[in-house]
Write an enzyme that holds these catalytic residues in place. Structure first.
Site, PDB file in Angstrom:
ATOM      1  N   PRO A   1      44.686  69.615  55.653  1.00  0.00           N
ATOM      2  CA  PRO A   1      43.538  69.695  54.744  1.00  0.00           C
ATOM      3  C   PRO A   1      43.833  69.207  53.334  1.00  0.00           C
ATOM      4  CG  PRO A   1      44.454  71.876  55.160  1.00  0.00           C
ATOM      5  CD  PRO A   1      45.103  70.946  56.130  1.00  0.00           C
ATOM      6  N   LEU A   2      45.105  69.103  52.978  1.00  0.00           N
ATOM      7  CA  LEU A   2      45.461  68.530  51.675  1.00  0.00           C
ATOM      8  C   LEU A   2      46.298  67.263  51.827  1.00  0.00           C
ATOM      9  CD1 LEU A   2      46.238  71.351  49.089  1.00  0.00           C
ATOM     10  CD2 LEU A   2      44.441  69.631  49.028  1.00  0.00           C
TER      11      LEU A   2
ATOM     12  N   TYR B   1      56.775  72.252  68.386  1.00  0.00           N
ATOM     13  CA  TYR B   1      57.155  72.834  67.103  1.00  0.00           C
ATOM     14  C   TYR B   1      58.458  73.611  67.286  1.00  0.00           C
ATOM     15  CZ  TYR B   1      52.269  71.954  65.758  1.00  0.00           C
ATOM     16  OH  TYR B   1      51.041  71.386  65.504  1.00  0.00           O
TER      17      TYR B   1
ATOM     18  N   GLY C   1      48.691  66.681  54.227  1.00  0.00           N
ATOM     19  CA  GLY C   1      49.888  66.847  55.048  1.00  0.00           C
ATOM     20  C   GLY C   1      51.170  66.595  54.287  1.00  0.00           C
ATOM     21  N   PHE C   2      52.039  65.754  54.883  1.00  0.00           N
ATOM     22  CA  PHE C   2      53.362  65.530  54.305  1.00  0.00           C
ATOM     23  C   PHE C   2      53.288  64.717  53.013  1.00  0.00           C
ATOM     24  CE2 PHE C   2      54.166  65.968  58.936  1.00  0.00           C
ATOM     25  CZ  PHE C   2      54.833  67.172  58.878  1.00  0.00           C
TER      26      PHE C   2
END
Length: 303
Positions: free
Chosen positions: A220-221, A70, A223-224
C-alpha cells in the site's frame, strides 16, 4: 485464545466482506514481515512475532494472509504455533506458485507437482485439513506477465475438488488472467499490487466489485521502494497522521471490495495501522490524493 496486550481496545475499520461463504474483516493482517530479513529464515524475535499474531486475532482480525514461500514455511509455522487450534471465525489465505532460491529470489513453481507439494506443505505447516483460500501467484517479482494460467489453475481446481481447498483466487495477475480463471472456476479474490501511485487496476477493481469479488492490494505504500509523494505527505501533515494511515484509509474508501492486509512485526505498529485505517478523509483530501496516481489511471476513481 492467547492473551493480548493490555492496551486500550480499538475497533476495526471497514466492516466485513464475504469470500465465498467466509466472512472476513476488511482490515486483515499480512504475515510476510514476520520472517527474517529479506523474508528469509526465522524472525530475530520469535516471541515478538507470536505476540503480533495473537494481538491480531485478539483485535478481532479474521483475515490473515500468508504464503509457504515466506521464510520459506516460517510464517505458516508461526501462525500455527501462535493460534492453533484456530477460532472458527479466523480465515487464513495463502499463496502458491513461487518458491525461494538461495539468493532470496522468488522463482516460479507452477508445475502441477509444484502446486500439489505446496498445498500439502501449507496444510502441514498450518495444521489444517483444508485451506480456506489459495491464491495462484502468477508473473514474477517485477509484476504480472501475460500468458495462460489454465494448467496451474486447473491443478488447484482438482485439489479443491479433493477437499483440500475451499476457495480459489489469483495473485499478481493481469485482467486477462483474472477473466481466464473465471472461465475455469469461480474465484473469490484477486491480490495485486495497488496503491495511491500505482493504480493500473482501477478498472479491474470496479469490475470485481460489481461481481462481488474481493480485491486485496499489497504494497500500500509501494513495498520495497516506498512511494514518495508531496501530496501524500501534505495530507498526512494536515491530518496529523502518518502517510501509511492516509494510504490505508484511502484504500478503504476507494471501493467496498478492497480488503487490507498490512504487515508488521510490531504489536504497537499493528495497533497504529488499525487506528490509522479508520482515519476520516474529506472530499478535499480524497481529491488531493487522487491526483497522485492520475497519470497512471485508466479512468477516474468510482465513488
Amino acid at each position: 485464545m492467547s492473551e493480548t496486550t493490555d492496551s486500550p481496545s480499538v475497533s476495526l475499520p471497514g466492516g466485513t466482506w464475504t469470500l465465498g461463504d467466509l466472512t472476513v474483516t476488511r482490515f486483515g493482517y499480512g504475515a510476510m514481515q514476520l520472517a527474517g530479513p529479506g523474508v528469509m529464515g526465522p524472525p530475530a524475535d520469535r516471541d515478538g512475532a507470536l505476540a503480533v499474531l495473537r494481538e491480531a486475532a485478539g483485535l478481532g482480525i479474521t483475515h490473515m494472509d500468508t504464503a509457504g514461500a515466506y521464510g520459506p514455511r516460517v510464517t505458516n509455522q508461526l501462525i500455527r504455533e501462535a493460534l492453533h487450534p484456530y477460532s472458527a471465525s479466523l480465515h487464513i489465505v495463502t499463496k502458491v506458485g513461487a518458491v525461494r532460491d538461495q539468493q532470496g529470489g522468488w522463482p516460479p513453481a507452477r508445475r502441477p507437482e509444484d502446486l500439489r507439494r505446496a498445498v500439502h506443505e501449507n496444510l502441514e505447516d498450518l495444521g489444517l485439513a483444508a485451506l480456506d483460500v489459495v491464491n495462484l501467484r502468477l508473473g514474477n517479482a517485477q509484476g504480472p506477465r501475460p500468458g495462460s494460467l489454465a494448467e496451474p489453475f486447473e491443478t488447484l481446481v482438482e485439489l479443491r475438488q479433493q477437499g483440500l481447498i475451499r476457495h480459489l483466487g489469483v495473485s499478481n495477475a493481469t485482467a486477462e488472467q483474472v477473466a481466464e480463471a473465471q472461465t475455469i472456476a469461480p474465484i473469490v479474490c484477486v491480490q495485486n499490487m495497488y496503491n495511491l501511485a500505482h493504480r493500473q487496476d482501477d478498472e479491474l477493481i470496479d469490475d470485481l466489485a460489481d461481481q462481488g469479488i474481493a480485491y486485496v492490494p499489497f504494497f500500500p505504500l509501494g513495498g520495497f521502494s516506498p512511494l514518495q509523494s508531496t501530496a501524500l505527505s501534505a495530507v498526512a501533515t494536515r491530518l496529523d497522521a502518518t502517510p501509511m494511515s492516509v494510504a490505508l484509509a484511502w484504500l478503504l474508501r476507494r471501493s467496498p471490495n478492497i480488503l487490507l492486509i498490512p504487515g508488521t512485526s510490531s504489536v504497537a505498529h499493528l495497533r497504529e495501522n488499525v487506528v490509522g485505517a479508520g482515519l476520516s478523509l474529506s472530499d478535499e483530501d480524497l481529491a488531493e490524493l487522487d491526483e497522485i496516481g492520475r497519470q497512471d489511471t485508466a479512468r477516474p476513481r468510482a465513488e
